[in-house]
Structures are given as structure tokens and as C-alpha cells.
Design a protein around this motif. Structure first.
Motif, short mmCIF file in Angstrom:
data_model
loop_
_atom_site.label_atom_id
_atom_site.label_comp_id
_atom_site.label_asym_id
_atom_site.label_seq_id
_atom_site.Cartn_x
_atom_site.Cartn_y
_atom_site.Cartn_z
N GLU A 167 0.83 -1.20 0.00
CA GLU A 167 0.00 0.00 0.00
C GLU A 167 0.87 1.26 0.00
OE1 GLU A 167 -2.94 0.33 -0.66
OE2 GLU A 167 -3.88 -1.61 -0.28
N ALA A 168 0.22 2.39 -0.21
CA ALA A 168 0.93 3.65 -0.41
C ALA A 168 1.75 4.05 0.81
CB ALA A 168 -0.08 4.75 -0.75
N ASP A 169 1.21 3.91 2.01
CA ASP A 169 1.93 4.34 3.21
C ASP A 169 3.22 3.55 3.40
OD1 ASP A 169 0.00 6.20 3.73
OD2 ASP A 169 -1.06 5.01 5.24
N ALA A 170 3.15 2.24 3.19
CA ALA A 170 4.35 1.41 3.33
C ALA A 170 5.38 1.76 2.27
CB ALA A 170 3.96 -0.06 3.24
N PHE A 171 4.92 2.06 1.07
CA PHE A 171 5.84 2.43 0.00
C PHE A 171 6.54 3.75 0.33
CE2 PHE A 171 6.61 4.81 -3.96
CZ PHE A 171 7.48 3.94 -4.60
N ARG A 172 5.80 4.72 0.85
CA ARG A 172 6.40 6.01 1.17
C ARG A 172 7.44 5.89 2.29
NH1 ARG A 172 1.96 10.80 1.00
NH2 ARG A 172 3.79 11.88 1.81
N LYS A 173 7.21 4.99 3.23
CA LYS A 173 8.21 4.76 4.27
C LYS A 173 9.50 4.21 3.67
CE LYS A 173 5.02 4.00 8.13
NZ LYS A 173 4.49 3.02 9.10
N LYS A 174 9.36 3.33 2.69
CA LYS A 174 10.54 2.77 2.05
C LYS A 174 11.29 3.82 1.23
CE LYS A 174 9.09 -2.06 1.89
NZ LYS A 174 10.25 -2.52 2.71
N ILE A 175 10.55 4.74 0.62
CA ILE A 175 11.20 5.83 -0.11
C ILE A 175 12.00 6.71 0.84
CG2 ILE A 175 10.77 7.96 -1.42
CD1 ILE A 175 10.53 5.40 -3.06
N ARG A 176 11.42 7.02 2.00
CA ARG A 176 12.13 7.85 2.98
C ARG A 176 13.38 7.14 3.49
NH1 ARG A 176 9.71 12.22 7.00
NH2 ARG A 176 8.64 12.62 5.03
#
Length: 366
Positions: free
Chosen positions: A79-88
Motif C-alpha cells: 500500500e501507499a503508506d508502506a511504500f512512502r516509508k521505504k522511499i524515505r
């Protein structure tokens, strides 16, 4: 030219801009203290983007600088939230981050010479192939340098010599702009077998498709996103962000967080854009900061046309960002002192903003 939703409507850009907003507050604090880096200096970064970054669709890359195959962490459909954490998390590493539909890998060191040679040869051959005059002449005018290619994919205020991040990201963009010729170059240069050719062609095709989450949100687009750690212009307060491979040769976009100055207001007026109170990313010490997306038109190698589209980006409407919440956390993180509120900052740019019916309003209307 490509619409702004196609550039900004994904989780990768939302997270990058959220990180840039965090950095913005550090730079605003630096400005108040007299420590703001010069436009040409590195260091316009914060806690999460202090090394800059390059995000590349992984299918474009066959091997790293040591000629080893790329291995990446597979996380499946997230999901989007997990992906954004990985980007950070990926922003903490130097070198490139490769993005795949089912995973990513950070800290990949790429061979800038390989991609520079690929870009130079491809566009030199294309220039020769489409040359109308068949005589070559004494000047041998067909050679195209990597600087020619980079110049066509940078704003005019980015001057040579170009750094490694700028060079490698721009030359890799050829894989999106001219995929068939890039594939032909790799096949010849790397001496692919039949099975290697089929596998790489399939990964190249997949790299040209956006990655989507379980719920249908676009995680990242088939573009190359470069996070520079230099402001490059006086009005910008964080590093420049470039988006490459969005169309034809020379077509790219840039995102900056800039102060609302007379120059920007005049530019926005020429481009028929309005700067409204809801567009403000931050207000501090007499400054209003807005997000500016410029989309540049295609051009020829070595040239940079002045034609571009300008968009004033709304943090809430275009990105879904709560800038007040981001500001509270960032000001604590960077010890940015409070200022006395005057009530003038967020309201002074409301003149000419369209209302819900699309009609322009006046700031002095009761």
C-alpha cells in the motif's frame, strides 16, 4: 505538454515533496540566522535528503558498475503508506535507488561512462540518420557530447560543469525517451544472448508502466526523479528536483519551493497562473513559499528552448499534504524559532484567485 497530474499524482513525488518541505523549514531557519547556502553551494538539504537521490525504474538497468546483475528486495504488492516509508528510508543512501513493481534496491553504483556513451552514440547516430544534406563536410558536425544532452534536460540556470548525479540521470533518461535504440545499444555493447535479449526487452517494457498499489494508487511513474542538493537559484529554498524521461528528447519537468517574489508573480501572470493562500507551503519571517512545477518543451541536443508550462502546486489539492502538521514537526526538529504573527502573510497574495465558480476574486472584496 504532459499535465501536472501525470507528474505529481503518485506516492513517490508526494513523499519527495514532503521531505523537501521538511528541508524548507531548516533553510528558513538558516536564512533567519544568516546561514542559508549560496545558490551554487551544496547543502540545501535536511535530515531526510542530505545525500540527494536518484530514483530510476529498475527495468532500465541491466547491471551495476561492477558488471553484476541487480538483486533487489521483493516486497510484493504494498500500500501507499508502506511504500512512502521505504522511499524515505532509501533517501538515506547515496547513489541510485532502483524501483520495481514488486520491490526496490538502494545504494546502487552505476557506470556513468556506459550510459554517457550510450546517450552520445544514440543521438549522434540519429542526427546522422536524419541529416538532409548527405555530404559530410570539413567540420564533421555530427558528434554530440554528453554535455549537449544534459544541457537540453536542465533549466537554463543550471550551468556546466555538470555533476555526476546530473550526468548519469540525464543519460539514463535515454532509455525512456528512445527505448528501442537503447535496447539495440545494450544488446550490441553487452553481447546479449537470445535469452538475455528477450529477458531485458521484457523488463524494459515493464519499466515504462507505472507501479500501482493494492488499492489502485500510483506508487511511482515511469520517470526518473533526481533530487539535487543545490538550490541553483536565489529564489529557491531547497534542492532542485528534476523529472526526466516524461516524453520526447528535451522534455522534462522541475519542481522548486520558491519565495513569492515580484519576479515569480510576474512569471505566473504571464503563464495565466494565480497564487492563492491555499497554495502556500510555508510562511515565515515575511516570506511566503510556494511549490512551482515547470514542464519544459522538447528540443534538440545542445539546445534549451525557453518554452515551458508553469503550474503553481497546491499542497492539499494536488498532493494531499498537511503542511501545517509538517511544519510543526520540522520546526521542532530544526529548532526554528517562533515569529510574531502579523496576519498579513497568508492573505496578501489572494488577489486574482479564482473562487469555486471559476471567477476571479479580489483581496479587498468584503
Amino acid at each position: 505538454m504532459i499535465p501536472r497530474k501525470a507528474i505529481l499524482g503518485n506516492e513517490l513525488m508526494r513523499e519527495i515533496i514532503a521531505i523537501r518541505v521538511d528541508t524548507l523549514w531548516k533553510m528558513l531557519g538558516y536564512r533567519k540566522a544568516g546561514f542559508l547556502p549560496d545558490p551554487s553551494e551544496e547543502g540545501a538539504t535536511g535530515r531526510y535528503d542530505n545525500k540527494g537521490a536518484i530514483f530510476i525504474p529498475g527495468g532500465l538497468i541491466y547491471q551495476d558498475v561492477d558488471e553484476k546483475s541487480i538483486r533487489y528486495e521483493r516486497y510484493g504488492n504494498i500500500e501507499a503508506d508502506a511504500f512512502r516509508k521505504k522511499i524515505r528510508e532509501a533517501m538515506r543512501f547515496d547513489n541510485a535507488t532502483l524501483l520495481y513493481g514488486d520491490g526496490m534496491v538502494s545504494g546502487i553504483n552505476l557506470d556513468s561512462g556506459f550510459f554517457s556513451k550510450a546517450a552520445r552514440k544514440i543521438y549522434t547516430y540519429k542526427k546522422a540518420a536524419f541529416r538532409r544534406i548527405k555530404t559530410i563536410g570539413k567540420g564533421i558536425p555530427l558528434e554530440i557530447s554528453s554535455d549537449d544532452i544534459i544541457r537540453s534536460h536542465c533549466p537554463t540556470y543550471m550551468k556546466p560543469p555538470y555533476g555526476t548525479r546530473t550526468r548519469i540521470s540525464t543519460c539514463i533518461a535515454v532509455a525512456l525517451i528512445d527505448s528501442p535504440m537503447y535496447f539495440a545499444y545494450c544488446k550490441t555493447e553487452l553481447n546479449f544472448t537470445g535469452s538475455q535479449s528477450r529477458k531485458f526487452s521484457a523488463t524494459l517494457d515493464r519499466a515504462r508502466e507505472p507501479a500501482v498499489s493494492k488499492s489502485g494508487a500510483v506508487l511511482f511513474p515511469p520517470y526518473i526523479v533526481v533530487c539535487h542538493d543545490t538550490r541553483y537559484k536565489e529564489a529557491a529554498y531547497t534542492g532542485l528536483t528534476r523529472i526526466l524521461g516524461i516524453g520526447r528528447f528535451g522534455e522534462f519537468a522541475s519542481f522548486t519551493l520558491e519565495e513569492v517574489s515580484k519576479t515569480l508573480l510576474a512569471e505566473a501572470q504571464r503563464k495565466k497562473q494565480h497564487i492563492c493562500p491555499d497554495d502556500i507551503f510555508a510562511s515565515y519571517n515575511g516570506l511566503d513559499i510556494v511549490g512551482v512545477l515547470r514542464v519544459y518543451a522538447p528540443t534538440n541536443p545542445g539546445r534549451r528552448l525557453l518554452k515551458y508550462d508553469l503550474h503553481i502546486v497546491s499542497p492539499a489539492k494536488d498532493l494531499g499534504l498537511d503542511v501545517d502538521r509538517l511544519a510543526r514537526k520540522s520546526r521542532i526538529r530544526y529548532h526554528v524559532p517562533r515569529e510574531r504573527k502579523t496576519g498579513a502573510s497568508r492573505s496578501r497574495n489572494g488577489s486574482g484567485c479564482p473562487d469555486e465558480t471559476g471567477k476571479e476574486t479580489r483581496s479587498d472584496r468584503q
